[in-house]
Design an enzyme around this catalytic site. Sequence first.
Site, mmCIF file in Angstrom:
data_model
loop_
_atom_site.group_PDB
_atom_site.id
_atom_site.type_symbol
_atom_site.label_atom_id
_atom_site.label_comp_id
_atom_site.label_asym_id
_atom_site.label_seq_id
_atom_site.Cartn_x
_atom_site.Cartn_y
_atom_site.Cartn_z
ATOM 1 N N TYR A 1 7.250 -9.939 6.584
ATOM 2 C CA TYR A 1 7.154 -8.490 6.726
ATOM 3 C C TYR A 1 7.825 -8.065 8.024
ATOM 4 O O TYR A 1 7.801 -8.799 9.018
ATOM 5 C CB TYR A 1 5.693 -8.039 6.794
ATOM 6 C CG TYR A 1 4.984 -7.966 5.470
ATOM 7 C CD1 TYR A 1 5.036 -6.812 4.706
ATOM 8 C CD2 TYR A 1 4.260 -9.054 5.001
ATOM 9 C CE1 TYR A 1 4.363 -6.734 3.496
ATOM 10 C CE2 TYR A 1 3.582 -8.981 3.779
ATOM 11 C CZ TYR A 1 3.642 -7.819 3.037
ATOM 12 O OH TYR A 1 2.979 -7.740 1.839
ATOM 13 N N ASP B 1 0.815 -1.210 0.000
ATOM 14 C CA ASP B 1 0.000 0.000 0.000
ATOM 15 C C ASP B 1 0.857 1.271 0.000
ATOM 16 O O ASP B 1 2.072 1.215 0.192
ATOM 17 C CB ASP B 1 -0.949 -0.030 1.198
ATOM 18 C CG ASP B 1 -2.066 -1.048 0.979
ATOM 19 O OD1 ASP B 1 -2.828 -0.885 0.014
ATOM 20 O OD2 ASP B 1 -2.140 -2.029 1.750
#
EC number: 5.4.99.12
Lengths: 268, 268
Positions: free
Chosen positions: A115, A57
């Site tokens: 992540y 994003d």
Amino acid sequence: MSEPLVRNIRLFIAYDGTNYLGFQIQPKGPTIQGILQDILSQVLGHKVKIRSAGRTDAGVHALCQVAHFLTTSDKPLEVIFRALSGLLPRDISVWQIEEVDFKFHPQRDALKKTYQYNIYNYFVRNPLLRLYSYWVPEPLNISAMQACLPEIIGTKDFASFRKSGTDIKTTVRTIYSAELKWSDTFNHLLVFEITGQGFMRYMVRNLVGALLEVGRGKMSLEEFKEVLEAKDRRVAPPPAPPQGLILKHIEYKEIKIIDRYPPYQVQL
Amino acid sequence: MSEPLVRNIRLFIAYDGTNYLGFQIQPKGPTIQGILQDILSQVLGHKVKIRSAGRTDAGVHALCQVAHFLTTSDKPLEVIFRALSGLLPRDISVWQIEEVDFKFHPQRDALKKTYQYNIYNYFVRNPLLRLYSYWVPEPLNISAMQACLPEIIGTKDFASFRKSGTDIKTTVRTIYSAELKWSDTFNHLLVFEITGQGFMRYMVRNLVGALLEVGRGKMSLEEFKEVLEAKDRRVAPPPAPPQGLILKHIEYKEIKIIDRYPPYQVQL
């Protein structure tokens, strides 16, 4: 006339997401995909469409994003690599390029993604870390946050941690590991690292948002479990902001690599 | 009417120099000093003039810059601190504020300064380090560079490494230590750290520029010594770029600290 040879090219990409509206192309502003496609089309002389292992994003960073595209160009990988190095802006780097098995697909063939989420937890700001961490000035109860981590390991329905307003087939995901610890390198930097088979949009940031509520003493372990079990996005706290998040690694099943540039395995 | 009480305030400052024309105020664009003075004047209700331990040039960063100013305001340090935190842009942070002995002077009373210079030495770029390091893609001969370091330790005339075109009283400086080694944290990041009594403008970047020529095999240890001994700026290679440089620490002689906020010793 012989059929043109089509090659399947895999790209390993790093980027600083600060100045982009995310990976996926969109008309409102600059995206990683948009810039890569423009430059690759220019270099290869035909319209290039890339597909990635997953979008990131707006504002999210990557050390290892993986994408692929098909090309009929017979340009050597080294030429494509050097053209990209020369033409890409300084905040995007394609650090390895491979010709791979025609069947390779960056999302389907991914086994694990990792992540990292950086939390700068100190009373005063560190300007040199501001673009790559979330500044949380109030003291956090780290062990309370760590006590929540076993709850998110395994195959679970993470509906409470999806992006609000999104509609997806399944909200079940498998998480292999999740760790929260102080950085060895930077004072006051708290690093959350999570590895799973796959993630929904906002899932890591939503998990971090909830963990921070636990760290601030505003949510108990029991309440964290209840949020997870509610399977309802509306009961979970808001997401942590994007600049702390880095797509760090993607592990793939073994595939045939036909050619590679640089010829050795690059490691950022 | 009693004489107003004048307080001597010491500031510890960190900043990301990317978007500034350096520390020292100038009309051409934004500077750290300019922004600090504007905000302090606004907070204290009188014109504030700050003096620093030393300027940093355009694009150079600091984790520990030290400055002071005089004020007749009786605002508590905590109020000034919180106002600065709220009003400063995110790339500047005042992380400790002290009322000190009236005689304290940030430049005169400094005993040692430490600078760090980051070189990202790998075939491919790392976008997440680009703002805080100099990217050198070609392999460097690290041990040849390290062999030069003993030459710059001690009290020497560093005229060859001053900023070209500058006129200064003396070009003799004392260097206590200089070290070059791979980062423990980031792959391919080479860290140069140097501590001295004081530095001339561009001195660290000029030294790194010359060391890089040695690393690239374009200059020998003998030639490096000759450059130093020539005491002539024109014989030395160009400076390394500013974004790799960080003012890391300043050590002071002991002075009387009257008050401090935060009340404990902050460490970034």
